[in-house]
Scaffold this motif. Structure first.
Motif, PDB file in Angstrom:
ATOM      1  N   THR A 136     109.467 -76.446 128.770  1.00 38.53           N
ATOM      2  CA  THR A 136     109.064 -77.540 127.952  1.00 38.53           C
ATOM      3  C   THR A 136     107.735 -78.533 128.160  1.00 38.53           C
ATOM      4  O   THR A 136     107.783 -79.789 127.981  1.00 38.53           O
ATOM      5  N   SER A 137     106.953 -77.649 128.323  1.00 36.97           N
ATOM      6  CA  SER A 137     105.516 -78.649 128.232  1.00 36.97           C
ATOM      7  C   SER A 137     105.093 -79.011 126.234  1.00 36.97           C
ATOM      8  O   SER A 137     105.601 -78.507 125.299  1.00 36.97           O
ATOM      9  N   ASP A 138     103.815 -79.750 126.832  1.00 31.81           N
ATOM     10  CA  ASP A 138     103.893 -80.169 125.618  1.00 31.81           C
ATOM     11  C   ASP A 138     102.281 -79.074 124.701  1.00 31.81           C
ATOM     12  O   ASP A 138     101.295 -79.465 123.987  1.00 31.81           O
ATOM     13  N   PHE A 139     102.962 -78.128 125.580  1.00 35.09           N
ATOM     14  CA  PHE A 139     101.241 -77.049 125.100  1.00 35.09           C
ATOM     15  C   PHE A 139     101.217 -76.315 123.744  1.00 35.09           C
ATOM     16  O   PHE A 139     100.400 -76.563 123.040  1.00 35.09           O
ATOM     17  N   PRO A 140     102.380 -75.949 123.561  1.00 35.23           N
ATOM     18  CA  PRO A 140     102.949 -75.335 121.831  1.00 35.23           C
ATOM     19  C   PRO A 140     102.601 -77.072 120.974  1.00 35.23           C
ATOM     20  O   PRO A 140     101.713 -76.324 120.089  1.00 35.23           O
ATOM     21  N   ALA A 141     102.464 -78.149 121.238  1.00 32.75           N
ATOM     22  CA  ALA A 141     102.234 -78.869 120.378  1.00 32.75           C
ATOM     23  C   ALA A 141     100.691 -79.610 119.927  1.00 32.75           C
ATOM     24  O   ALA A 141     100.397 -79.940 118.852  1.00 32.75           O
ATOM     25  N   ILE A 142     100.117 -79.297 121.414  1.00 37.79           N
ATOM     26  CA  ILE A 142      98.687 -78.736 120.981  1.00 37.79           C
ATOM     27  C   ILE A 142      97.974 -78.388 120.595  1.00 37.79           C
ATOM     28  O   ILE A 142      96.802 -79.226 119.834  1.00 37.79           O
ATOM     29  N   PHE A 143      98.350 -77.228 120.676  1.00 37.23           N
ATOM     30  CA  PHE A 143      97.318 -75.955 120.189  1.00 37.23           C
ATOM     31  C   PHE A 143      98.152 -76.072 118.845  1.00 37.23           C
ATOM     32  O   PHE A 143      97.164 -75.637 118.077  1.00 37.23           O
ATOM     33  N   SER A 144      99.307 -76.359 118.158  1.00 34.62           N
ATOM     34  CA  SER A 144      99.374 -76.669 116.242  1.00 34.62           C
ATOM     35  C   SER A 144      98.844 -77.601 116.003  1.00 34.62           C
ATOM     36  O   SER A 144      98.641 -77.631 115.031  1.00 34.62           O
ATOM     37  N   SER A 145      98.185 -78.631 116.975  1.00 32.44           N
ATOM     38  CA  SER A 145      97.905 -79.744 116.051  1.00 32.44           C
ATOM     39  C   SER A 145      96.671 -79.499 116.110  1.00 32.44           C
ATOM     40  O   SER A 145      95.989 -80.140 115.343  1.00 32.44           O
ATOM     41  N   ALA A 146      95.713 -79.225 116.971  1.00 33.96           N
ATOM     42  CA  ALA A 146      94.230 -78.872 117.162  1.00 33.96           C
ATOM     43  C   ALA A 146      93.789 -77.714 115.655  1.00 33.96           C
ATOM     44  O   ALA A 146      93.308 -77.955 115.348  1.00 33.96           O
ATOM     45  N   ILE A 147      94.717 -76.714 115.776  1.00 25.71           N
ATOM     46  CA  ILE A 147      94.572 -75.669 114.905  1.00 25.71           C
ATOM     47  C   ILE A 147      95.200 -76.334 113.419  1.00 25.71           C
ATOM     48  O   ILE A 147      94.277 -75.915 112.493  1.00 25.71           O
ATOM     49  N   ASN A 148      95.567 -77.480 113.736  1.00 25.89           N
ATOM     50  CA  ASN A 148      96.450 -77.870 111.898  1.00 25.89           C
ATOM     51  C   ASN A 148      95.222 -78.668 112.101  1.00 25.89           C
ATOM     52  O   ASN A 148      94.499 -78.848 110.376  1.00 25.89           O
ATOM     53  N   THR A 149      94.477 -79.072 112.646  1.00 25.16           N
ATOM     54  CA  THR A 149      92.768 -79.874 112.189  1.00 25.16           C
ATOM     55  C   THR A 149      92.018 -79.091 111.747  1.00 25.16           C
ATOM     56  O   THR A 149      90.860 -79.432 110.977  1.00 25.16           O
ATOM     57  N   LEU A 150      91.437 -77.923 112.403  1.00 26.43           N
ATOM     58  CA  LEU A 150      90.553 -77.094 112.211  1.00 26.43           C
ATOM     59  C   LEU A 150      91.150 -76.725 110.786  1.00 26.43           C
ATOM     60  O   LEU A 150      89.842 -76.412 110.316  1.00 26.43           O
ATOM     61  N   LEU A 151      92.370 -76.525 110.621  1.00 25.70           N
ATOM     62  CA  LEU A 151      92.386 -75.866 109.126  1.00 25.70           C
ATOM     63  C   LEU A 151      92.786 -76.559 108.135  1.00 25.70           C
ATOM     64  O   LEU A 151      92.092 -76.331 106.805  1.00 25.70           O
ATOM     65  N   GLU A 152      92.996 -77.524 108.245  1.00 23.73           N
ATOM     66  CA  GLU A 152      92.674 -78.932 107.445  1.00 23.73           C
ATOM     67  C   GLU A 152      90.813 -79.196 107.082  1.00 23.73           C
ATOM     68  O   GLU A 152      90.525 -79.850 105.902  1.00 23.73           O
ATOM     69  N   ARG A 153      90.237 -79.214 108.238  1.00 18.74           N
ATOM     70  CA  ARG A 153      88.995 -79.434 107.721  1.00 18.74           C
ATOM     71  C   ARG A 153      88.301 -78.487 106.599  1.00 18.74           C
ATOM     72  O   ARG A 153      87.433 -78.723 106.144  1.00 18.74           O
ATOM     73  N   ARG A 154      88.203 -76.928 107.261  1.00 17.48           N
ATOM     74  CA  ARG A 154      87.814 -75.666 106.430  1.00 17.48           C
ATOM     75  C   ARG A 154      88.781 -75.510 104.867  1.00 17.48           C
ATOM     76  O   ARG A 154      87.577 -75.303 104.177  1.00 17.48           O
ATOM     77  N   TYR A 155      89.905 -76.187 104.542  1.00 22.20           N
ATOM     78  CA  TYR A 155      90.116 -76.489 103.507  1.00 22.20           C
ATOM     79  C   TYR A 155      89.606 -77.027 102.711  1.00 22.20           C
ATOM     80  O   TYR A 155      89.502 -77.426 101.493  1.00 22.20           O
TER      81      TYR A 155
ATOM     82  N   VAL B 183      99.233-104.441 126.483  1.00 16.66           N
ATOM     83  CA  VAL B 183      99.450-102.950 126.202  1.00 16.66           C
ATOM     84  C   VAL B 183      98.924-101.925 126.611  1.00 16.66           C
ATOM     85  O   VAL B 183      97.442-101.502 126.584  1.00 16.66           O
ATOM     86  N   ILE B 184      99.698-101.183 127.181  1.00 14.13           N
ATOM     87  CA  ILE B 184      98.892 -99.952 128.321  1.00 14.13           C
ATOM     88  C   ILE B 184      99.559 -98.413 127.231  1.00 14.13           C
ATOM     89  O   ILE B 184     100.822 -98.313 127.318  1.00 14.13           O
ATOM     90  N   ARG B 185      98.429 -98.045 127.145  1.00 18.33           N
ATOM     91  CA  ARG B 185      98.929 -96.550 126.307  1.00 18.33           C
ATOM     92  C   ARG B 185      99.455 -96.097 127.665  1.00 18.33           C
ATOM     93  O   ARG B 185      98.989 -95.386 128.910  1.00 18.33           O
ATOM     94  N   ASP B 186     100.751 -95.334 127.677  1.00 20.21           N
ATOM     95  CA  ASP B 186     101.413 -93.745 127.889  1.00 20.21           C
ATOM     96  C   ASP B 186     100.531 -92.997 128.497  1.00 20.21           C
ATOM     97  O   ASP B 186      99.719 -92.190 128.221  1.00 20.21           O
ATOM     98  N   GLU B 187     100.482 -92.634 129.671  1.00 19.28           N
ATOM     99  CA  GLU B 187      99.415 -91.885 130.533  1.00 19.28           C
ATOM    100  C   GLU B 187      99.867 -90.152 129.664  1.00 19.28           C
ATOM    101  O   GLU B 187      99.063 -89.512 129.452  1.00 19.28           O
ATOM    102  N   ALA B 188     100.995 -89.483 129.844  1.00 17.62           N
ATOM    103  CA  ALA B 188     101.226 -88.607 129.161  1.00 17.62           C
ATOM    104  C   ALA B 188     100.803 -88.639 127.199  1.00 17.62           C
ATOM    105  O   ALA B 188     100.387 -87.556 127.430  1.00 17.62           O
ATOM    106  N   GLU B 189     101.154 -89.843 126.379  1.00 20.53           N
ATOM    107  CA  GLU B 189     100.797 -89.445 125.012  1.00 20.53           C
ATOM    108  C   GLU B 189      98.643 -89.445 125.150  1.00 20.53           C
ATOM    109  O   GLU B 189      98.552 -88.645 125.080  1.00 20.53           O
ATOM    110  N   THR B 190      98.416 -89.898 126.185  1.00 15.24           N
ATOM    111  CA  THR B 190      96.932 -90.441 126.282  1.00 15.24           C
ATOM    112  C   THR B 190      96.533 -88.542 126.732  1.00 15.24           C
ATOM    113  O   THR B 190      95.386 -88.280 125.884  1.00 15.24           O
ATOM    114  N   ARG B 191      97.401 -88.190 127.667  1.00 15.14           N
ATOM    115  CA  ARG B 191      96.768 -86.399 128.209  1.00 15.14           C
ATOM    116  C   ARG B 191      96.806 -86.081 126.793  1.00 15.14           C
ATOM    117  O   ARG B 191      96.205 -84.750 126.497  1.00 15.14           O
ATOM    118  N   ARG B 192      98.148 -86.049 125.828  1.00 21.93           N
ATOM    119  CA  ARG B 192      98.002 -85.078 124.889  1.00 21.93           C
ATOM    120  C   ARG B 192      96.805 -85.661 123.583  1.00 21.93           C
ATOM    121  O   ARG B 192      96.997 -84.300 123.464  1.00 21.93           O
TER     122      ARG B 192
END
Length: 541
Positions: A258-277, A184-193
């Motif tokens: 159509t890049s992954d950056f909006p999803a990457i940026f949103s996920s990172a921010i929500n991780t920060l928000l959840e921790r501070r909360y 089972v090999i992780r998809d390269e794009a998924e690993t990068r994200r």
């Protein structure tokens, strides 16, 4: 006479043909391409070619297996949402199949009895039928073509010889289609994200230093220090961004394409928000119980009385049954949101510090909002229970008749009132308070009162020291003070989030533009009163 002999030979051949295709039900199970009603068709064939011949027992058994499968499939068609007319039709069809099964089982039992008494008239036909069934079973399991199986039947190939042919066929198939261990090999794009999200969340302060698999995935991106560098990495850009224009264009491409950056940026921010909360500790959670909501409709908070008291059994062994008291309060979760914008200058110039503080700080802001909302509800004259009264009311026996300072005597009165509260069934609850809630105006008095003092006179000893924990709420004011039991023992207030969410979340509202990045902070929160017996209020003095 000659005509009868020809007919007998023809019928014998027909019987052998039928037996070769349907001797055992297992042979049909091994043929995924076989028609569902093949056994029934073969029975019909026997009757057509030789009406005077008895249907072979093995064919009847195969037909029985087919009927049983059809009956199982038919009853499986009944679903929870099946229309009544359709359900009746299905049930009628199912009953018809069951009747056919009962009749056929009777025929099989009779045939078995006849076979035990009278040996078969044509033993050779049975032997040929068994060989045919074995060859069909072996061939279909080996994946051989129908032509190869038919050729073996026509040529009179012995079962052992055909089994060797089937083995050779499987060996040849295996050689043409080699197999190996599964990796089972992780998809390269998924690993990068995943790596970019982890590195960005770390730079924003949303997570600690990554370890293990997370560290391995994020290793190539940990040297990025600002939003533009992470956007370039997400876009696969490896060059240098020297001018402000190049940095702006990179951000615009990253948020527009159509890049992954909006999803990457949103996920990172929500991780920060959840921790501070999660780090925030509003006081209302110390005196209320959490219960999440499955939707936005009002939910009932049911207060159930304790078990009825035991009673002595009568001499005849009669057991008297009791009842439960039950009360209902309603509470609902409500959606809240606020739009915010990260400016163009901050996105281009910042090295994540200000963005992390701005967005991460919203976790504390949301916790503060919950605190304000809770105490506004608690102090409101409109917050009433199902009996039409506010939580602290004389009729609830949890409100002091006149205000008193925090003293041994006044707290003793409050404790006694809580212990004497009765549940819905009239039984004394003996509730023990564990929290002394005060406003900032009474903080010093509460702390002084609850501090241990080594008194020389036993009369001056404070018996409440160590039994109450002081909690100071900035949303309260004045001299009033409250006693609360642990919410796990006797909750008075309840709060909760929408099921599946453990923190507020940020959602991008519009793509990146010349004015910056717009987003919304969304949060679903509910709070309300559900009881009165686990608390006591003194207006203070």
């Amino acid at each position: 006479m000659k005509m009868k002999t020809v007919l007998a030979v023809a019928c014998t051949l027909a019987t052998a043909f039928v037996m070769s295709f349907g001797l055992v039900s297992e042979a049909f199970a091994a043929m995924p391409h076989a028609p569902v009603h093949l056994a029934a068709s073969l029975v019909d064939a026997v009757r057509e070619f030789g009406p005077h011949l008895a249907i072979p027992l093995v064919v009847m058994r195969a037909n029985l297996a087919d009927l049983q499968k059809r009956a199982t499939d038919k009853i499986a068609e009944l679903k929870d949402d099946t229309a009544p007319d359709a359900a009746r039709t299905i049930q009628a069809d199912h009953k018809k199949l069951l009747d056919e099964i009962d009749a056929l089982q009777g025929d099989i039992r009779k045939a078995e009895q006849d076979e035990a008494v009278t040996p078969p008239a044509n033993p050779t036909a049975n032997v040929d039928g068994a060989r045919a069934a074995d060859i069909y079973d072996i061939g279909t399991r080996a994946g051989m073509t129908n032509e190869a199986i038919q050729a073996a039947l026509r040529n009179g190939t012995a079962v052992d010889a055909f089994r060797a042919q089937a083995f050779d066929h499987m060996t040849a198939q295996s050689a043409r289609t080699p197999t190996s261990g599964v990796h089972v090999i992780r998809d390269e794009a998924e690993t990068r994200r995943s790596g970019l999200t982890t590195a960005l969340a770390f730079r924003l302060g949303g997570i600690d230093q990554p370890t293990g698999d997370q560290a391995a995935q994020a290793r190539g991106f940990m040297d990025n220090h600002d939003v533009v560098e992470f956007a370039a990495a997400a876009m696969g850009y490896r060059g240098m961004l020297r001018t402000v224009r190049e940095r702006e264009e990179m951000l615009e491409r990253a948020f527009h394409a159509t890049s992954d950056f909006p999803a990457i940026f949103s996920s990172a921010i929500n991780t920060l928000l959840e921790r501070r909360y999660a780090l925030a500790q509003p006081t209302y959670r110390r005196i209320s119980r959490r219960r999440d909501f499955v939707d936005f409709r009002p939910h009932y908070a049911v207060s159930v009385g304790e078990f009825p008291m035991l009673e002595k059994m009568t001499e005849s062994g009669e057991i008297k049954f009791g009842t439960f008291g039950e009360g209902k309060e309603t509470i609902a979760v409500l959606p809240y949101a606020k739009g915010i914008r990260v400016s163009r200058q901050m996105m281009v110039n910042d090295r994540l510090n200000a963005i992390g503080e701005l967005l991460g700080g919203y976790g504390r802001t949301v916790a503060r909002f919950e605190e304000i909302t809770f105490y506004a509800m608690m102090l409101s004259a409109n917050t009433k229970l199902s009996d039409g009264q506010v939580v602290f009311h004389a009729s609830h026996n949890n409100l002091a008749a006149s205000g008193s300072a925090i003293t041994v005597a006044s707290i003793g009165v409050g404790k006694a009132a809580m212990r004497k509260q009765k549940n819905l069934d009239g039984a004394t609850m003996n509730v023990q308070p564990s929290i002394l809630l005060v406003s900032p105006d009474k903080e010093t008095e509460a702390l002084q009162y609850l501090s241990p003092i080594n008194a020389n006179d036993s009369i001056k000893v404070n018996p409440h020291v160590g039994t109450l924990e002081p909690v100071v709420a900035a949303e309260l004011s004045g001299n009033a003070w409250y006693l609360f039991a642990s919410p796990d023992e006797a909750a008075v207030y309840q709060w909760g989030l929408l099921d599946g969410y453990s923190a507020p979340r940020i959602r991008f509202d519009e793509p990146f533009g010349t004015q910056g990045q717009a987003m919304t902070v969304e949060h679903d929160f509910g709070v309300g009163a559900i009881e009165f017996r686990g608390a006591y209020k003194d207006p203070g003095a």
